[in-house]
Design a protein around this motif. Structure first.
Motif, PDB file in Angstrom:
ATOM      1  N   ALA A  81      -8.790  -3.133   4.636  1.00 56.53           N
ATOM      2  CA  ALA A  81      -8.251  -4.269   4.304  1.00 56.53           C
ATOM      3  C   ALA A  81      -6.629  -3.692   3.780  1.00 56.53           C
ATOM      4  CB  ALA A  81      -9.319  -4.135   3.002  1.00 56.53           C
ATOM      5  N   ASN A  82      -6.579  -2.674   4.145  1.00 59.20           N
ATOM      6  CA  ASN A  82      -5.301  -2.481   3.986  1.00 59.20           C
ATOM      7  C   ASN A  82      -4.697  -1.745   2.676  1.00 59.20           C
ATOM      8  OD1 ASN A  82      -3.945  -2.447   6.336  1.00 59.20           O
ATOM      9  ND2 ASN A  82      -4.010  -5.132   5.752  1.00 59.20           N
ATOM     10  N   GLY A  83      -5.542  -1.270   1.762  1.00 63.41           N
ATOM     11  CA  GLY A  83      -5.802  -0.478   0.499  1.00 63.41           C
ATOM     12  C   GLY A  83      -5.553  -1.739  -0.563  1.00 63.41           C
ATOM     13  N   THR A 104     -26.534  -3.586  -2.586  1.00 60.57           N
ATOM     14  CA  THR A 104     -25.496  -4.984  -2.303  1.00 60.57           C
ATOM     15  C   THR A 104     -24.727  -5.854  -2.991  1.00 60.57           C
ATOM     16  OG1 THR A 104     -25.865  -6.918  -1.095  1.00 60.57           O
ATOM     17  CG2 THR A 104     -27.292  -6.447  -3.372  1.00 60.57           C
ATOM     18  N   GLY A 105     -23.731  -6.442  -2.054  1.00 67.08           N
ATOM     19  CA  GLY A 105     -22.759  -7.396  -3.287  1.00 67.08           C
ATOM     20  C   GLY A 105     -21.679  -7.210  -2.245  1.00 67.08           C
ATOM     21  N   CYS A 106     -19.999  -7.146  -2.985  1.00 67.53           N
ATOM     22  CA  CYS A 106     -18.686  -6.836  -2.514  1.00 67.53           C
ATOM     23  C   CYS A 106     -17.797  -6.220  -3.365  1.00 67.53           C
ATOM     24  CB  CYS A 106     -18.399  -9.033  -2.569  1.00 67.53           C
ATOM     25  SG  CYS A 106     -16.424  -8.661  -1.283  1.00 67.53           S
ATOM     26  N   VAL A 107     -17.335  -5.399  -2.651  1.00 65.33           N
ATOM     27  CA  VAL A 107     -15.779  -4.815  -2.753  1.00 65.33           C
ATOM     28  C   VAL A 107     -14.783  -5.005  -2.891  1.00 65.33           C
ATOM     29  CG1 VAL A 107     -17.797  -2.309  -2.446  1.00 65.33           C
ATOM     30  CG2 VAL A 107     -16.197  -3.096  -1.232  1.00 65.33           C
ATOM     31  N   VAL A 108     -14.835  -5.895  -2.097  1.00 70.67           N
ATOM     32  CA  VAL A 108     -13.397  -6.192  -1.301  1.00 70.67           C
ATOM     33  C   VAL A 108     -12.760  -7.072  -2.542  1.00 70.67           C
ATOM     34  CG1 VAL A 108     -12.028  -7.149   0.188  1.00 70.67           C
ATOM     35  CG2 VAL A 108     -13.886  -5.760   0.806  1.00 70.67           C
ATOM     36  N   LEU A 140     -14.645 -11.739  -8.358  1.00 71.77           N
ATOM     37  CA  LEU A 140     -14.528 -10.547  -9.237  1.00 71.77           C
ATOM     38  C   LEU A 140     -15.786  -9.708  -8.205  1.00 71.77           C
ATOM     39  CD1 LEU A 140     -15.721  -9.883 -12.375  1.00 71.77           C
ATOM     40  CD2 LEU A 140     -12.691  -9.166 -11.932  1.00 71.77           C
ATOM     41  N   PRO A 141     -14.653  -8.219  -7.602  1.00 73.68           N
ATOM     42  CA  PRO A 141     -15.522  -7.667  -6.738  1.00 73.68           C
ATOM     43  C   PRO A 141     -16.934  -7.530  -7.732  1.00 73.68           C
ATOM     44  CG  PRO A 141     -13.484  -6.807  -6.556  1.00 73.68           C
ATOM     45  CD  PRO A 141     -13.653  -7.986  -7.491  1.00 73.68           C
TER      46      PRO A 141
END
Length: 296
Positions: free
Chosen positions: A256-258, A156-160, A139-140
């Motif tokens: 990221a092309n959405g 911090t983290g990962c939104v992708v 999961l993001p």
């Protein structure tokens, strides 16, 4: 009389310190995904488990938890969970903690799973926190300090969403859809990817093409075991907002092309602080103690 009042005040302060154990934080966990997420929480060895170790968050919901001083542990999101109609056993396709109920009974997240890791009140009184993809990704998620001082109080983290673009040899699927992305260690068991055996030091264990897949997409997240320099953050006296499926910045969406999870808006009222149960307990006991304390 002034001395008597001062004595009572000093004793009261000592009682507060004894009961509360010092600073405590509030974790506000928010689900902005389009589907239900079941957060799991595991305390590290030597640290007491929190009053709750697992629960459900519907899209748009938040839950706040009071976390005691010097707590250390990890938090993650479970997905595609269900309860067997015959046995009653609760299980999840990703992030499962091996428990038969929604609460995690001491079991950690089954990889692959995105992890938020915390050590509160560590060296120099600082909180240390990170988001790790060392055990893979499902999961993001982001961790955002709220109201902290000193250190490097950075979100911090990962939104992708990495599930759709995950390399085929790492991809975990359910109903022909990518639902998680394994680490190379989990997929191949090679010491070179696991930073084990002859590769168990920072000098011998280096980033791989697989860890770079995670790092390029999520520069602030841990991508392999010795990715400390760009992935560990510190803050003091902060509360923390942990968000699943955070809305990515517009520039990230474009790059990221959405391809991101559908996010559900959460009103600001859902992020409000909840009363700290430790503070209430302290005040109650302090009031009773004050009444019983003799006046010298």
């Amino acid at each position: 009389m002034a001395f008597n009042q001062l004595s009572k005040f000093i004793v009261a302060l000592c009682l507060i310190q004894f009961i509360s154990g010092g600073y405590s934080a509030t974790f506000t966990i928010t689900n902005k995904c389009s589907n239900t997420v079941w957060p799991g929480i595991l305390s590290n060895a030597g640290t007491a488990q929190l009053p709750t170790t697992g629960f459900a968050l519907q899209p748009g919901e938040s839950n706040s938890i009071a976390v005691p001083a010097s707590w250390s542990g990890r938090l993650w999101g479970r997905t595609l969970c269900s309860q067997d109609a015959t046995t009653g056993k609760f299980s999840c396709v990703t992030g499962d903690c091996g428990s038969s109920t929604v609460e995690c009974a001491g079991g950690g997240a089954a990889p692959p799973a995105s992890l938020a890791e915390f050590t509160l009140n560590g060296a120099n009184g600082l909180d240390f926190y990170d988001v790790s993809l060392v055990d893979g990704y499902n999961l993001p998620m982001t961790v955002a300090p709220q109201g902290g001082t000193g250190g490097n109080c950075t979100t911090t983290g990962c939104v992708v969403d990495l599930n759709s673009g995950c390399p085929s040899e790492l991809k975990v699927t359910a109903s022909d859809e990518g639902v998680a992305c394994k680490s190379a260690c989990e997929a191949f068991g090679d010491p070179m990817y696991c930073c084990s055996g002859a590769y168990a030091t920072p000098d011998t264990c280096k980033p791989s093409s697989y860890s770079q897949f995670f790092k390029n997409a999520c520069p602030k997240a841990y991508s392999y075991a010795y990715d400390d320099g760009t992935s560990t953050f510190t803050c003091a006296a902060a509360d923390y907002l942990i968000t699943f499926c955070p809305v990515p910045p517009a520039t990230s969406v474009k790059s990221a092309n959405g391809q991101y999870p559908v996010a559900v808006g959460v009103s600001s009222s859902s992020h409000s602080r909840t009363p700290n149960v430790f503070v209430f307990a302290t005040i109650t006991l302090l009031a009773a103690f004050w009444r019983l304390l003799p006046i010298f």
